[in-house]
Design a protein around this motif. Structure first.
Motif, mmCIF file in Angstrom:
data_model
loop_
_atom_site.group_PDB
_atom_site.id
_atom_site.type_symbol
_atom_site.label_atom_id
_atom_site.label_comp_id
_atom_site.label_asym_id
_atom_site.label_seq_id
_atom_site.Cartn_x
_atom_site.Cartn_y
_atom_site.Cartn_z
ATOM 1 N N THR A 195 86.568 85.534 46.377
ATOM 2 C CA THR A 195 87.772 84.713 46.489
ATOM 3 C C THR A 195 88.547 84.781 45.175
ATOM 4 N N VAL A 196 89.800 84.303 45.211
ATOM 5 C CA VAL A 196 90.606 84.292 43.989
ATOM 6 C C VAL A 196 89.963 83.398 42.936
ATOM 7 N N GLN A 197 89.563 82.190 43.334
ATOM 8 C CA GLN A 197 88.875 81.273 42.434
ATOM 9 C C GLN A 197 87.375 81.328 42.700
ATOM 10 N N PRO A 198 86.566 81.239 41.658
ATOM 11 C CA PRO A 198 85.110 81.260 41.855
ATOM 12 C C PRO A 198 84.643 80.023 42.610
ATOM 13 N N PRO A 199 83.492 80.110 43.283
ATOM 14 C CA PRO A 199 82.977 78.953 44.029
ATOM 15 C C PRO A 199 82.726 77.759 43.110
ATOM 16 N N LEU A 200 82.849 76.573 43.662
ATOM 17 C CA LEU A 200 82.585 75.344 42.922
ATOM 18 C C LEU A 200 81.169 74.867 43.244
ATOM 19 N N PHE A 201 80.351 74.723 42.212
ATOM 20 C CA PHE A 201 78.994 74.203 42.372
ATOM 21 C C PHE A 201 78.937 72.799 41.786
ATOM 22 N N ARG A 202 78.461 71.860 42.605
ATOM 23 C CA ARG A 202 78.192 70.499 42.137
ATOM 24 C C ARG A 202 76.684 70.317 42.189
ATOM 25 N N ALA A 203 76.072 70.022 41.052
ATOM 26 C CA ALA A 203 74.604 69.959 41.075
ATOM 27 C C ALA A 203 74.070 69.085 39.959
ATOM 28 N N SER A 204 73.126 68.239 40.313
ATOM 29 C CA SER A 204 72.210 67.661 39.332
ATOM 30 C C SER A 204 70.878 68.394 39.528
ATOM 31 N N THR A 205 70.249 68.207 40.694
ATOM 32 C CA THR A 205 69.046 68.968 41.027
ATOM 33 C C THR A 205 69.399 70.397 41.406
ATOM 34 N N ILE A 206 68.626 71.345 40.879
ATOM 35 C CA ILE A 206 68.739 72.752 41.256
ATOM 36 C C ILE A 206 67.400 73.184 41.824
ATOM 37 N N ILE A 207 67.400 73.783 42.999
ATOM 38 C CA ILE A 207 66.175 74.144 43.706
ATOM 39 C C ILE A 207 65.614 75.451 43.168
ATOM 40 N N PHE A 208 64.332 75.430 42.773
ATOM 41 C CA PHE A 208 63.657 76.655 42.338
ATOM 42 C C PHE A 208 63.103 77.384 43.557
ATOM 43 N N GLN A 209 63.217 78.716 43.558
ATOM 44 C CA GLN A 209 62.746 79.500 44.692
ATOM 45 C C GLN A 209 61.228 79.536 44.767
ATOM 46 N N SER A 210 60.552 79.412 43.636
ATOM 47 C CA SER A 210 59.094 79.481 43.593
ATOM 48 C C SER A 210 58.622 78.912 42.267
ATOM 49 N N THR A 211 57.294 78.718 42.137
ATOM 50 C CA THR A 211 56.738 78.256 40.866
ATOM 51 C C THR A 211 56.933 79.314 39.782
ATOM 52 N N ALA A 212 56.993 80.587 40.192
ATOM 53 C CA ALA A 212 57.251 81.644 39.206
ATOM 54 C C ALA A 212 58.630 81.457 38.575
ATOM 55 N N HIS A 213 59.631 81.166 39.413
ATOM 56 C CA HIS A 213 60.968 80.911 38.889
ATOM 57 C C HIS A 213 60.989 79.655 38.018
ATOM 58 N N LEU A 214 60.145 78.688 38.339
ATOM 59 C CA LEU A 214 60.089 77.448 37.570
ATOM 60 C C LEU A 214 59.523 77.671 36.174
ATOM 61 N N PHE A 215 58.407 78.422 36.104
ATOM 62 C CA PHE A 215 57.704 78.549 34.830
ATOM 63 C C PHE A 215 58.093 79.786 34.033
ATOM 64 N N ASP A 216 58.652 80.805 34.680
ATOM 65 C CA ASP A 216 59.043 82.020 33.971
ATOM 66 C C ASP A 216 60.500 81.941 33.508
ATOM 67 N N ARG A 217 60.860 80.826 32.948
ATOM 68 C CA ARG A 217 62.215 80.625 32.453
ATOM 69 C C ARG A 217 62.135 79.879 31.139
ATOM 70 N N HIS A 218 63.213 79.943 30.368
ATOM 71 C CA HIS A 218 63.257 79.247 29.085
ATOM 72 C C HIS A 218 64.673 78.736 28.873
ATOM 73 N N TRP A 219 64.806 77.625 28.157
ATOM 74 C CA TRP A 219 66.126 77.023 27.988
ATOM 75 C C TRP A 219 67.065 77.923 27.190
ATOM 76 N N THR A 220 66.549 78.916 26.479
ATOM 77 C CA THR A 220 67.407 79.830 25.742
ATOM 78 C C THR A 220 67.897 80.999 26.599
ATOM 79 N N ASP A 221 67.481 81.076 27.851
ATOM 80 C CA ASP A 221 67.991 82.126 28.731
ATOM 81 C C ASP A 221 69.504 82.025 28.835
ATOM 82 N N ALA A 222 70.167 83.166 28.983
ATOM 83 C CA ALA A 222 71.629 83.180 29.036
ATOM 84 C C ALA A 222 72.163 82.268 30.128
ATOM 85 N N TYR A 223 71.505 82.261 31.260
ATOM 86 C CA TYR A 223 71.915 81.394 32.368
ATOM 87 C C TYR A 223 70.669 80.666 32.869
ATOM 88 N N ASP A 224 70.410 79.523 32.259
ATOM 89 C CA ASP A 224 69.226 78.754 32.607
ATOM 90 C C ASP A 224 69.566 77.769 33.719
#
Length: 397
Positions: free
Chosen positions: A24-53
């Motif tokens: 689309t011309v404008q990017p999608p709008l995301f409203r979120a407090s809770t973000i759903i993790f796809q798996s425990t791997a996605h939950l634990f294999d991440r770090h707050w310094t990731d480019a897009y955490d």
């Protein structure tokens, strides 16, 4: 497709979902407090310094990261954090860089709320606030305790353009962090991360996105931009500890306005230049303050740094001393198109009255005596704005 027996459950866990991504011309709008993790791997294999955490709404969503990336690009930086206001962005920098016993240097024409915040830190936590003259780099005398210098280009209200090159050079030699309030330049007048033939750079810029990026006078937001990853992580950690976050809806609105920000900036600057030529001819004013005006302090530095001739739509005038507070208030009250209000960068022109005496601590011999009125030029036709000022001045005769 799984259908549950209980309709209530189906309302929450919808059995059908439309495809999530289209172009689309404008990017999608995301409203979120809770973000759903796809798996425990996605939950634990991440770090707050990731480019897009993507872990929680305060850390960011595609909506907020998109705006942050765009602001970083506009300002010439690499990393950007968003805050609920320009002042919140300033406070984030102060809270991250300064510790008890440190010195912070501020320009005499510093943004007032920033100075108030620093004075509060001085009273409560032993931070020492020192003042320098922005057009005299020799007045900046860092010590071993100096950790931060605030720069403004141009300065608040009186619009002096600082000796940015020499101030940054002195700061780097003394290992003092440099933070620039870049709201006036908006990343368009000059590149704060590469502003000279020597490729000089500030360490941090803050930007009140409330102004030009928003452009509507209806959204509050700020940004903190850096190039150094370690510094960004330090700021990002404080950002998370303080729970700083922004609304997805507000973010999407500013993102939508970025496409025409440079057009608005240039039009408001052109209108301002038209007004400057007229204001300089009016006998009621002793000074017209704007970096592009050769008579204004710091004009040489502005011409040196803003080689393209770009400037924001702000201009201040100083009334001659015979016009007292009653008269200048009458002038402001008789304006029609100019509305009395703080901020700038929106479609409506604004006016604000200042008494400089309590706002400055150094002797400013380049400023005439008298009350100051600042005009913030909107998108109205400059001829109409001139007529509005002329009509208000007639009320003083």
């Amino acid at each position: 497709m799984t259908t549950h027996k209980n309709r209530q459950t189906d309302l929450i866990h919808a059995p059908r979902q439309a495809p999530q991504y289209i172009e689309t011309v404008q990017p999608p709008l995301f409203r979120a407090s809770t973000i759903i993790f796809q798996s425990t791997a996605h939950l634990f294999d991440r770090h707050w310094t990731d480019a897009y955490d993507y872990s929680y709404g305060t850390h960011g969503t595609p909506t907020t990261f998109t705006l942050a990336d765009n602001i970083a690009q506009i300002e010439g930086g690499s990393y950007c954090l968003l805050a609920p206001s320009g002042l919140s962005a300033i406070n984030l920098v102060n809270s991250t860089v300064l510790n008890t016993g440190d010195e912070v240097w501020v320009a005499d024409n510093i943004y007032g709320p920033n100075l108030e915040h620093l004075n509060n830190l001085q009273d409560r936590y032993g931070i020492t606030v020192r003042v320098y003259n922005p057009i005299d780099a020799d007045s900046f005398q860092p010590t071993e305790k100096s950790k931060l210098i605030w720069l403004e280009a141009a300065g608040s209200v009186t619009l002096e353009f600082p000796d940015l090159k020499n101030l940054v050079k002195k700061a780097k030699l003394a290992n003092v962090s440099t933070a620039l309030d870049n709201t006036w330049g908006a990343g368009l007048a000059f590149n704060a991360f590469d502003f000279s033939d020597e490729h000089l750079s500030v360490d941090i810029t803050i930007h009140a996105l409330t102004k030009y990026p928003s452009g509507g006078g209806d959204i509050l937001m700020g940004s903190v931009v850096t190039r150094d990853q370690a510094l960004h992580h330090k700021l990002f950690r404080m950002h998370a500890i303080q729970g700083i976050s922004v609304s997805g809806d507000d973010t999407a609105q500013i993102q939508r306005s970025l496409a025409h920000m440079s057009l608005r900036y240039e039009q408001q600057a052109q209108s301002t230049n038209t007004l400057i030529d007229w204001l300089k001819q009016q006998p009621q004013f002793s000074q017209v303050l704007h970096p592009s005006n050769p008579d204004s302090a710091g004009h040489f530095f502005w011409k040196e740094i803003c080689s393209t001739g770009k400037s924001a739509g702000l201009v201040s005038v100083i009334f001659k001393p015979e016009y007292d507070l009653t008269a200048v208030r009458k002038f402001c009250d008789n304006l029609n198109l100019f509305k009395l209000g703080f901020s700038w960068g929106g479609p409506i022109s604004l006016v604000m009255l200042y008494d400089l005496k309590p706002m400055r601590s150094l002797e400013n011999t380049h400023l005439q005596q008298g009350l100051l009125v600042r005009f913030c030029i909107g998108l109205e036709h400059p001829k109409d704005l001139i007529q509005d000022i002329q009509n208000a001045l007639k009320q003083l005769e």
